[in-house]
Design a protein around this motif. Sequence first.
Motif, mmCIF file in Angstrom:
data_model
loop_
_atom_site.group_PDB
_atom_site.id
_atom_site.type_symbol
_atom_site.label_atom_id
_atom_site.label_comp_id
_atom_site.label_asym_id
_atom_site.label_seq_id
_atom_site.Cartn_x
_atom_site.Cartn_y
_atom_site.Cartn_z
ATOM 1 N N ILE A 180 64.226 102.178 49.685
ATOM 2 C CA ILE A 180 65.348 101.301 50.035
ATOM 3 C C ILE A 180 65.107 99.897 49.483
ATOM 4 O O ILE A 180 66.030 99.233 48.996
ATOM 5 C CB ILE A 180 65.538 101.255 51.553
ATOM 6 N N PHE A 181 63.862 99.435 49.571
ATOM 7 C CA PHE A 181 63.477 98.115 49.050
ATOM 8 C C PHE A 181 63.796 98.001 47.561
ATOM 9 O O PHE A 181 64.374 97.006 47.110
ATOM 10 C CB PHE A 181 61.979 97.908 49.311
ATOM 11 N N VAL A 182 63.441 99.018 46.786
ATOM 12 C CA VAL A 182 63.672 98.991 45.334
ATOM 13 C C VAL A 182 65.156 99.101 45.015
ATOM 14 O O VAL A 182 65.688 98.341 44.192
ATOM 15 C CB VAL A 182 62.880 100.125 44.655
ATOM 16 N N MET A 183 65.845 100.064 45.645
ATOM 17 C CA MET A 183 67.254 100.281 45.328
ATOM 18 C C MET A 183 68.119 99.086 45.730
ATOM 19 O O MET A 183 69.133 98.807 45.089
ATOM 20 C CB MET A 183 67.756 101.548 46.018
ATOM 21 N N ALA A 232 70.146 99.994 59.195
ATOM 22 C CA ALA A 232 69.678 98.634 59.463
ATOM 23 C C ALA A 232 68.788 98.126 58.331
ATOM 24 O O ALA A 232 68.893 96.960 57.917
ATOM 25 C CB ALA A 232 68.935 98.595 60.795
ATOM 26 N N MET A 233 67.913 98.992 57.800
ATOM 27 C CA MET A 233 67.050 98.587 56.686
ATOM 28 C C MET A 233 67.862 98.284 55.441
ATOM 29 O O MET A 233 67.555 97.351 54.697
ATOM 30 C CB MET A 233 66.012 99.683 56.399
ATOM 31 N N ILE A 234 68.909 99.082 55.195
ATOM 32 C CA ILE A 234 69.761 98.843 54.024
ATOM 33 C C ILE A 234 70.438 97.483 54.126
ATOM 34 O O ILE A 234 70.457 96.704 53.163
ATOM 35 C CB ILE A 234 70.804 99.969 53.887
ATOM 36 N N LEU A 235 70.987 97.183 55.293
ATOM 37 C CA LEU A 235 71.636 95.878 55.474
ATOM 38 C C LEU A 235 70.639 94.732 55.325
ATOM 39 O O LEU A 235 70.960 93.686 54.729
ATOM 40 C CB LEU A 235 72.310 95.822 56.850
ATOM 41 N N LEU A 236 69.433 94.914 55.845
ATOM 42 C CA LEU A 236 68.419 93.860 55.763
ATOM 43 C C LEU A 236 67.983 93.621 54.325
ATOM 44 O O LEU A 236 68.062 92.487 53.813
ATOM 45 C CB LEU A 236 67.213 94.234 56.624
ATOM 46 N N PHE A 237 67.538 94.673 53.652
ATOM 47 C CA PHE A 237 67.029 94.519 52.281
ATOM 48 C C PHE A 237 68.135 94.085 51.324
ATOM 49 O O PHE A 237 67.918 93.214 50.464
ATOM 50 C CB PHE A 237 66.397 95.826 51.798
ATOM 51 N N TYR A 238 69.321 94.680 51.469
ATOM 52 C CA TYR A 238 70.409 94.325 50.553
ATOM 53 C C TYR A 238 70.909 92.905 50.817
ATOM 54 O O TYR A 238 71.291 92.200 49.880
ATOM 55 C CB TYR A 238 71.554 95.331 50.691
ATOM 56 N N GLY A 239 70.898 92.488 52.080
ATOM 57 C CA GLY A 239 71.275 91.114 52.391
ATOM 58 C C GLY A 239 70.331 90.108 51.771
ATOM 59 O O GLY A 239 70.762 89.097 51.191
ATOM 60 N N ILE A 240 69.028 90.387 51.869
ATOM 61 C CA ILE A 240 68.037 89.503 51.240
ATOM 62 C C ILE A 240 68.205 89.496 49.726
ATOM 63 O O ILE A 240 68.135 88.450 49.070
ATOM 64 C CB ILE A 240 66.608 89.932 51.627
ATOM 65 N N ALA A 241 68.426 90.684 49.152
ATOM 66 C CA ALA A 241 68.592 90.788 47.697
ATOM 67 C C ALA A 241 69.811 90.009 47.222
ATOM 68 O O ALA A 241 69.742 89.288 46.216
ATOM 69 C CB ALA A 241 68.711 92.255 47.294
ATOM 70 N N CYS A 242 70.937 90.128 47.923
ATOM 71 C CA CYS A 242 72.142 89.390 47.530
ATOM 72 C C CYS A 242 71.936 87.887 47.641
ATOM 73 O O CYS A 242 72.386 87.122 46.768
ATOM 74 C CB CYS A 242 73.322 89.821 48.404
ATOM 75 N N MET A 243 71.260 87.451 48.688
ATOM 76 C CA MET A 243 70.990 86.028 48.854
ATOM 77 C C MET A 243 70.153 85.501 47.695
ATOM 78 O O MET A 243 70.456 84.444 47.121
ATOM 79 C CB MET A 243 70.268 85.783 50.183
ATOM 80 N N VAL A 244 69.118 86.254 47.328
ATOM 81 C CA VAL A 244 68.235 85.826 46.246
ATOM 82 C C VAL A 244 68.985 85.789 44.920
ATOM 83 O O VAL A 244 68.835 84.846 44.119
ATOM 84 C CB VAL A 244 67.014 86.774 46.170
#
Length: 218
Positions: free
Chosen positions: A75-78, A156-168
């Motif tokens: 999930i982190f990578v995708m 929940a993990m998808i929302l967390l990781f994808y939210g961080i990725a979009c912010m970055v």
Amino acid sequence: MKSKISYFNKAVFKKDMTQFWSLWAVEIVISLLIFIMSSVNGIIREYTGNTLNARSDIKESLISFTAVLANPIFIFVMAIVVAVVVFQYTFNSREMYMIHSLPVKRETLFISHYIAGVVMLLIPYVIGFAGYIIVGKMYCAGLTISMLLLAFEVFAMILLFYGIACMVVMVSGNSMMSISIYCVLNVLYIGFYMMFMSVNQMFSYAGRTVDMENILMA
């Protein structure tokens, strides 16, 4: 007459889903392969007449392979891959100015792209968990509630990781810089978490960790 304000654009969402279809198609293929690998052993035993072992094998396979499908590393990578692909127009100033000149609010653009990315990440998991629940029902594995709880954790993990990725991605404006900052932030989180746990163990007499197999076996 009241004006209707919408923060979601169907055209932008549809363009993302069709333009980047290969991205979520690869995710679907991976989830289907994991699903087939987890079911084939028990199904073979079912057809050979060893029903009891088939049920136990399928239950064990579902637990192990569901943990693989719900691996945070995947999930982190995708998440960063999808974020970089969906928001790639922000890396080119000419393309970004052209898109922002369209009669669509920037908030609408961001939310539409964001939802498209979340859907891309969710599609393989919806298919995978639905298949696991159906197979579990067929072979009386009794993992429906556990699968639903694990699916909620994955969401929940998808929302967390994808939210961080979009912010970055939105802050950096460069693909390689986005990946680097994203990795650094998550490494820092792991470091702070390990430091917190080590300090916590110094002051607590009992502790319990819960992983994905614990949820499925509950």
